[in-house]
Design a protein around this motif. Structure first.
Motif, short mmCIF file in Angstrom:
data_model
loop_
_atom_site.label_atom_id
_atom_site.label_comp_id
_atom_site.label_asym_id
_atom_site.label_seq_id
_atom_site.Cartn_x
_atom_site.Cartn_y
_atom_site.Cartn_z
N HIS A 1 0.87 -1.18 0.00
CA HIS A 1 0.00 0.00 0.00
C HIS A 1 0.90 1.23 0.00
N HIS B 1 -6.81 -2.61 6.43
CA HIS B 1 -5.84 -1.80 7.18
C HIS B 1 -6.61 -0.54 7.54
N HIS C 1 1.23 3.96 2.07
CA HIS C 1 1.63 4.78 3.21
C HIS C 1 3.13 5.08 3.14
N ASP D 1 5.63 4.94 5.09
CA ASP D 1 6.64 3.98 5.57
C ASP D 1 6.82 2.80 4.62
N HIS D 2 6.03 2.74 3.54
CA HIS D 2 6.14 1.62 2.60
C HIS D 2 6.60 2.03 1.20
N ASP E 1 0.61 -4.77 7.22
CA ASP E 1 -0.25 -3.75 7.84
C ASP E 1 -1.68 -4.28 7.81
ZN LIG Z 1 0.01 1.46 6.54
#
Ligand SMILES: [Zn+2]
Ligand SMILES: [Zn+2]
Ligand SMILES: [Zn+2]
Length: 252
Positions: free
Chosen positions: A74, A152, A76, A78-79, A170
């Motif tokens: 996904h 999520h 976000h 942090d990814h 997640d």
């Molecule tokens: Zn996430």
């Protein structure tokens, strides 16, 4: 197939900026967690799941010298925020790097990294990527990847199953239809944020219940916050379930 946990921390990483809690100040190297990502090596190929803001340091740490694809769970921060750094592998390999994501995630990536996808950018020095939309099982260098939809928060995002391993980083809830994709696993790698409930992540207890339900012979938790110290938490877990840590390798 060899798996390496590039990062096992939650979005803020551990230690968390400006935090002086017991885990953030722990001398145990297992308590240093970069943002969550998995490296999969097979037949001289290497693919990563997600490119975190720590992708470069993770790759340096693990001696990453080639990259055959990126799978995204996904969009976000942090990814995805390390995606720019894959350009090194494009320059070395002289071939656009295949990236795989669902439609929403791909749209977000193309917006966030607009300059990469802007065909008119005349100055070079930019990665070239080869985007593939995920809409069912697919193959990367001969390896079959089964997308596993998970909730999520209010968003339906992806985990991945490859042979006997599933990576669900997640997750707040696994839909019944996805449990069907998770039967007969050898290893489940699963979100376990902390003991306290969170709207978009499983707690340690909820994650243990998933392990229990799927009767997984071996389980690892990831996306771990600073509420969970490595040694103290492992001491409380059943022996077949462990907290993962950065650099942990599994041979399958
Ligand atoms: Zn996430
Ligand atoms: Zn995350
Ligand atoms: Zn802390």
């Amino acid at each position: 197939m060899k798996l390496t946990f590039l990062g096992t921390g939650t979005s803020s990483g551990v230690p968390t900026l400006a935090c002086h809690c017991r885990v953030c100040t722990s001398p145990d190297p297992h308590d240093k967690r970069t943002r969550p990502s998995l490296l999969i090596r097979f037949n001289d190929h290497a693919i990563v799941v997600d490119t975190t803001p720590d992708f470069r340091t993770q790759g340096l740490r693990e001696g990453l010298e080639r990259l055959d694809a990126v799978l995204f769970t996904h969009s976000h921060a942090d990814h995805i925020l390390g995606l720019d750094d894959v350009r090194v592998f494009y320059f070395r390999q002289q071939k656009p790097i295949p990236i795989y994501a669902d439609a929403q995630c791909m749209k977000d990536i193309q917006r966030t990294f607009k300059y990469i996808f802007d065909g008119d950018y005349p100055f070079g020095g930019v990665a070239r990527l080869d985007p593939h939309l995920i809409d069912g099982p697919f193959k990367v260098e001969g390896l079959e990847v089964i997308p596993v939809p998970v909730m999520h928060g209010n968003q339906l995002i992806l985990g991945f199953r490859i042979n006997g391993v599933a990576y669900l980083t997640d997750v707040s809830e696994i839909p019944e239809s996805s449990y069907a994709l998770l039967q007969g696993l050898e290893v489940l790698i699963l979100d376990a944020l902390r003991p306290k409930p969170h709207p978009t992540h499983l707690t340690l207890e909820q994650a243990l219940a998933v392990m229990e339900r799927l009767k997984v012979p071996s389980g690892y938790f990831t996306h771990i916050a600073h509420d969970l110290g490595h040694e103290a938490t492992n001491a409380q877990l059943p022996p077949h379930v462990r907290l993962a840590y950065d650099g942990l390798e599994l041979e399958l």
